[in-house]
Design a protein around this motif. Structure first.
Motif, short mmCIF file in Angstrom:
data_model
loop_
_atom_site.label_atom_id
_atom_site.label_comp_id
_atom_site.label_asym_id
_atom_site.label_seq_id
_atom_site.Cartn_x
_atom_site.Cartn_y
_atom_site.Cartn_z
N MET A 150 24.07 -105.96 47.44
CA MET A 150 23.42 -105.35 46.26
C MET A 150 21.88 -105.44 46.41
SD MET A 150 24.07 -106.06 42.26
CE MET A 150 25.61 -105.85 42.38
N VAL A 151 20.96 -104.62 46.12
CA VAL A 151 19.58 -104.69 45.88
C VAL A 151 19.20 -104.59 44.54
CG1 VAL A 151 17.47 -103.94 46.66
CG2 VAL A 151 19.23 -103.75 48.34
N LEU A 152 18.39 -105.48 43.97
CA LEU A 152 18.26 -105.34 42.57
C LEU A 152 16.50 -105.44 42.57
CD1 LEU A 152 20.71 -108.30 41.24
CD2 LEU A 152 20.77 -105.62 40.85
N PRO A 153 16.08 -104.81 41.60
CA PRO A 153 14.48 -104.79 41.27
C PRO A 153 14.05 -106.07 40.58
CG PRO A 153 15.34 -103.42 39.92
CD PRO A 153 16.56 -103.92 40.76
N ALA A 212 17.09 -115.40 38.84
CA ALA A 212 17.06 -114.66 37.62
C ALA A 212 17.54 -113.27 37.55
CB ALA A 212 15.62 -114.50 37.28
N ALA A 213 17.35 -112.66 38.70
CA ALA A 213 18.03 -111.18 39.12
C ALA A 213 19.31 -111.30 39.20
CB ALA A 213 17.42 -110.52 40.42
N CYS A 214 20.05 -112.05 39.63
CA CYS A 214 21.52 -112.35 39.77
C CYS A 214 21.80 -112.40 38.34
CB CYS A 214 21.95 -113.17 40.62
SG CYS A 214 21.49 -112.93 42.25
N VAL A 215 21.09 -113.27 37.58
CA VAL A 215 21.93 -113.74 36.01
C VAL A 215 21.61 -112.44 35.42
CG1 VAL A 215 21.23 -114.75 33.76
CG2 VAL A 215 21.10 -116.27 36.02
N ARG A 216 20.67 -111.65 35.61
CA ARG A 216 20.57 -110.22 34.62
C ARG A 216 21.82 -109.16 35.12
NH1 ARG A 216 18.13 -105.97 36.57
NH2 ARG A 216 16.60 -107.24 37.93
N ALA A 217 21.81 -109.43 36.37
CA ALA A 217 23.19 -108.42 37.07
C ALA A 217 24.67 -108.87 36.90
CB ALA A 217 22.72 -107.99 38.47
N GLY A 218 24.40 -110.26 36.36
CA GLY A 218 25.77 -110.75 36.33
C GLY A 218 26.44 -110.74 37.85
N ALA A 219 25.56 -111.02 38.75
CA ALA A 219 26.18 -111.15 40.14
C ALA A 219 25.97 -112.63 40.57
CB ALA A 219 25.27 -110.26 41.18
N PRO A 220 26.94 -112.92 41.58
CA PRO A 220 26.99 -114.19 42.04
C PRO A 220 25.98 -114.13 43.30
CG PRO A 220 28.67 -112.83 42.98
CD PRO A 220 28.23 -112.10 42.07
N LEU A 221 25.44 -115.21 43.60
CA LEU A 221 24.33 -115.38 44.53
C LEU A 221 24.91 -116.26 45.73
CD1 LEU A 221 20.71 -116.68 43.65
CD2 LEU A 221 22.09 -117.70 45.61
N ALA A 222 24.68 -115.54 46.93
CA ALA A 222 25.38 -116.08 48.01
C ALA A 222 24.00 -116.64 48.97
CB ALA A 222 26.00 -115.09 49.11
N THR A 275 10.26 -107.76 34.53
CA THR A 275 9.50 -108.79 33.85
C THR A 275 10.32 -110.00 33.18
OG1 THR A 275 7.81 -106.98 33.32
CG2 THR A 275 7.88 -108.92 31.69
N GLN A 276 11.53 -109.53 32.68
CA GLN A 276 12.54 -110.42 32.17
C GLN A 276 12.86 -111.48 33.22
OE1 GLN A 276 16.02 -108.49 31.06
NE2 GLN A 276 17.15 -110.33 30.88
N ASP A 277 12.94 -111.05 34.41
CA ASP A 277 13.36 -111.93 35.45
C ASP A 277 12.15 -113.04 35.71
OD1 ASP A 277 15.81 -110.56 35.95
OD2 ASP A 277 14.82 -109.25 37.51
N ALA A 278 11.02 -112.39 35.60
CA ALA A 278 9.81 -113.36 35.79
C ALA A 278 9.65 -114.52 34.94
CB ALA A 278 8.68 -112.47 35.97
N TRP A 279 9.92 -113.91 33.66
CA TRP A 279 9.82 -114.99 32.62
C TRP A 279 10.98 -115.99 32.76
CZ3 TRP A 279 6.17 -116.07 29.12
CH2 TRP A 279 5.25 -114.83 29.02
N LEU A 280 12.15 -115.70 32.98
CA LEU A 280 13.11 -116.68 33.36
C LEU A 280 13.04 -117.62 34.67
CD1 LEU A 280 15.87 -117.79 32.57
CD2 LEU A 280 17.09 -115.93 34.00
N ALA A 281 12.39 -117.03 35.66
CA ALA A 281 12.16 -117.79 36.85
C ALA A 281 11.06 -118.68 36.38
CB ALA A 281 11.53 -116.57 37.80
N GLY A 282 9.83 -118.18 35.74
CA GLY A 282 8.80 -119.34 35.26
C GLY A 282 9.47 -120.33 34.65
N THR A 327 22.28 -123.76 36.06
CA THR A 327 23.76 -123.60 35.66
C THR A 327 24.23 -122.35 35.22
OG1 THR A 327 23.05 -124.13 33.27
CG2 THR A 327 23.78 -125.75 34.99
N GLU A 328 23.11 -121.06 35.01
CA GLU A 328 23.48 -119.87 34.59
C GLU A 328 23.89 -119.00 35.55
OE1 GLU A 328 19.92 -121.50 32.28
OE2 GLU A 328 20.70 -121.50 34.08
N ILE A 329 24.13 -119.26 36.91
CA ILE A 329 24.53 -118.55 37.87
C ILE A 329 25.57 -119.09 38.71
CG2 ILE A 329 22.27 -117.46 38.18
CD1 ILE A 329 21.64 -119.34 40.72
#
Length: 67
Positions: free
Chosen positions: A1-4, A36-46, A7-14, A56-58
């Motif tokens: 999966m490719v995710l953009p 942060a992109a994984c959290v937004r997409a509800g996707a696991p991170l490998a 801005t929401q991701d940037a704020w969470l990452a910061g 803890t959110e991912i």
């Protein structure tokens, strides 16, 4: 999966970088943005480096390198 990265991701990452730095742990900006992109997409991170993602959110799945 490719995710953009949004801005929401940037704020969470910061926020993660700041919060973990306040606890004495330095996180890489790129790792925080990916997480942060994984959290937004509800996707696991490998990753081959699960210790780099203490959030803890991912859901982090360890994919060992070279196997």
């Amino acid at each position: 999966m490719v995710l953009p990265i949004t801005t929401q991701d940037a704020w969470l990452a910061g926020r993660w970088r700041r919060d973990y730095a306040n606890r004495g742990r330095t996180l890489w900006q790129a790792d925080c943005l990916i997480a942060a992109a994984c959290v937004r997409a509800g996707a696991p991170l490998a990753t081959g480096n699960p210790k780099d993602f203490p959030m803890t959110e991912i859901e982090v799945t360890h994919w060992p390198v070279g196997q």
